[in-house]
Scaffold this motif. Sequence first.
Motif, short mmCIF file in Angstrom:
data_model
loop_
_atom_site.label_atom_id
_atom_site.label_comp_id
_atom_site.label_asym_id
_atom_site.label_seq_id
_atom_site.Cartn_x
_atom_site.Cartn_y
_atom_site.Cartn_z
N THR A 1 -48.84 -23.68 -11.23
CA THR A 1 -48.24 -22.52 -11.87
C THR A 1 -48.96 -21.25 -11.45
OG1 THR A 1 -49.68 -22.71 -13.82
CG2 THR A 1 -47.56 -23.87 -13.90
N THR A 2 -48.26 -20.14 -11.54
CA THR A 2 -48.83 -18.82 -11.27
C THR A 2 -48.45 -17.92 -12.44
OG1 THR A 2 -48.61 -19.11 -8.87
CG2 THR A 2 -48.87 -16.86 -9.69
N ALA A 3 -49.43 -17.28 -13.03
CA ALA A 3 -49.16 -16.38 -14.15
C ALA A 3 -48.51 -15.09 -13.66
CB ALA A 3 -50.46 -16.07 -14.89
N TRP B 1 -49.63 -9.08 7.24
CA TRP B 1 -49.41 -10.01 6.14
C TRP B 1 -49.09 -9.24 4.86
CZ3 TRP B 1 -48.57 -15.03 6.28
CH2 TRP B 1 -48.97 -15.75 7.42
N GLY B 2 -47.94 -9.53 4.28
CA GLY B 2 -47.53 -8.88 3.04
C GLY B 2 -47.79 -9.78 1.84
N LEU B 3 -48.04 -9.16 0.70
CA LEU B 3 -48.36 -9.90 -0.52
C LEU B 3 -47.30 -9.67 -1.58
CD1 LEU B 3 -50.50 -11.65 -2.01
CD2 LEU B 3 -51.48 -9.51 -2.85
N TYR B 4 -47.01 -10.73 -2.36
CA TYR B 4 -46.07 -10.67 -3.47
C TYR B 4 -46.79 -11.10 -4.74
CZ TYR B 4 -42.61 -10.63 0.28
OH TYR B 4 -41.89 -10.31 1.41
N LEU B 5 -46.56 -10.34 -5.81
CA LEU B 5 -47.09 -10.69 -7.13
C LEU B 5 -45.99 -11.33 -7.95
CD1 LEU B 5 -49.17 -7.46 -7.90
CD2 LEU B 5 -49.91 -9.55 -6.74
N LYS B 6 -46.36 -12.24 -8.82
CA LYS B 6 -45.38 -12.99 -9.63
C LYS B 6 -44.71 -12.06 -10.64
CE LYS B 6 -43.63 -16.59 -12.03
NZ LYS B 6 -44.59 -17.45 -12.77
N ILE C 1 -46.43 -3.24 -1.92
CA ILE C 1 -46.70 -4.50 -2.63
C ILE C 1 -45.36 -5.12 -3.02
CG2 ILE C 1 -46.98 -3.28 -4.83
CD1 ILE C 1 -48.75 -6.56 -3.76
N GLY C 2 -45.22 -6.41 -2.81
CA GLY C 2 -43.98 -7.09 -3.16
C GLY C 2 -44.06 -7.75 -4.52
N ALA C 3 -42.91 -8.12 -5.04
CA ALA C 3 -42.82 -8.92 -6.26
C ALA C 3 -41.85 -10.05 -6.01
CB ALA C 3 -42.34 -8.06 -7.43
N TRP C 4 -42.14 -11.20 -6.60
CA TRP C 4 -41.31 -12.39 -6.43
C TRP C 4 -41.11 -13.06 -7.78
CZ3 TRP C 4 -38.07 -14.35 -3.13
CH2 TRP C 4 -37.73 -15.71 -3.19
N GLN C 5 -39.84 -13.24 -8.12
CA GLN C 5 -39.46 -13.98 -9.33
C GLN C 5 -38.93 -15.34 -8.88
OE1 GLN C 5 -36.46 -12.10 -11.77
NE2 GLN C 5 -36.03 -13.99 -12.88
N PRO C 6 -39.71 -16.39 -9.06
CA PRO C 6 -39.34 -17.68 -8.47
C PRO C 6 -38.13 -18.33 -9.14
CG PRO C 6 -41.70 -17.59 -8.99
CD PRO C 6 -41.03 -16.43 -9.68
N GLN C 7 -37.39 -19.07 -8.31
CA GLN C 7 -36.43 -20.06 -8.79
C GLN C 7 -36.83 -21.40 -8.16
OE1 GLN C 7 -32.78 -17.62 -7.82
NE2 GLN C 7 -32.20 -18.20 -9.92
N THR C 8 -36.17 -21.79 -7.06
CA THR C 8 -36.59 -23.03 -6.43
C THR C 8 -37.88 -22.87 -5.63
OG1 THR C 8 -35.23 -22.60 -4.46
CG2 THR C 8 -34.20 -23.83 -6.26
N GLN D 1 -41.46 -21.69 -5.69
CA GLN D 1 -42.47 -21.36 -6.70
C GLN D 1 -43.70 -20.68 -6.12
OE1 GLN D 1 -42.34 -21.72 -10.14
NE2 GLN D 1 -40.16 -22.10 -9.76
N GLY D 2 -43.75 -20.47 -4.81
CA GLY D 2 -44.90 -19.82 -4.21
C GLY D 2 -45.95 -20.80 -3.74
N PHE D 3 -47.19 -20.33 -3.63
CA PHE D 3 -48.27 -21.16 -3.12
C PHE D 3 -48.36 -22.50 -3.84
CE2 PHE D 3 -50.17 -16.75 -2.97
CZ PHE D 3 -49.96 -16.56 -1.62
#
Length: 258
Positions: A6-8, A74-79, A121-128, A130-132
């Motif tokens: 999980t990622t907070a 390299w770009g970064l995304y926050l949850k 800075i990117g943002a990612w709202q996961p569905q299928t 989930q990230g790292f």
Amino acid sequence: MPIRETTAAGEPVWTDIASTDFEKTKAFYAGLFGWTYDEPAPEEYGGYVTARLNGQMVAGLSPHQPEMGVPNVWGLYLKSDGIEATADAVRAAGGQVLVPPMHVDPYGHMAIFSDAGGVAIGAWQPQTHQGFGVDAEHGAPAWFELHTRDFAAAVPFYERAFGWKTSVLGDTDEFRYRTLGEGDAARAGIMDGARYLPAEVPGFWVTYWGANDVDAAVAQAVELGGRVITGAEDTPYGRMATVEDPTGAALKLIGVGG
């Protein structure tokens, strides 16, 4: 290998790169870290591939296209738990929306912002997606760090826009640094870069990649066509080095043990 299940909200959740030499980039990271690659995503996603480390998702790579912005970075995304609400919070905190929220069906929702200091800075709202799936291992992300010329604006921005609770690690002109979380629970850092960043560079995010043997990884990076920026050296936070991949993308290496 510790699995990241999980990622907070607000924490780093994904990193990717758009390469001007896609096949060379893939070969470099496969050789350096042992990454394998999924089949490319559907055509509308521009040949995007997911890199895996021992079966766990670890990064994304794609061929660069002009509309994708700056290549070989390299770009970064926050949850994000709600991409539209995150966009509103970014605006309220003094940031800008560079790429409005969009649905990358069925993987999740994404957006790209500029923080209050002008850093993307990117943002990612996961569905299928989930990230790292793994971190702090050889070939996996181990730390994330913002270098900014506007530290005074950056800290409250991330606190307001992404809900960060920051802790002071250093507060002198020589080393001014805040972390997301504290101690072993810290997930990212903000470095005051006003002393060393060129006037035309507002700042940038850096991902540190784990290496079992930093010196060996530096040598291997060179053999694979990369270049050394800063050789391996011991620091209070472990042995580190900075290299470039064959396209000029910079990456930090940090020792993570055996």
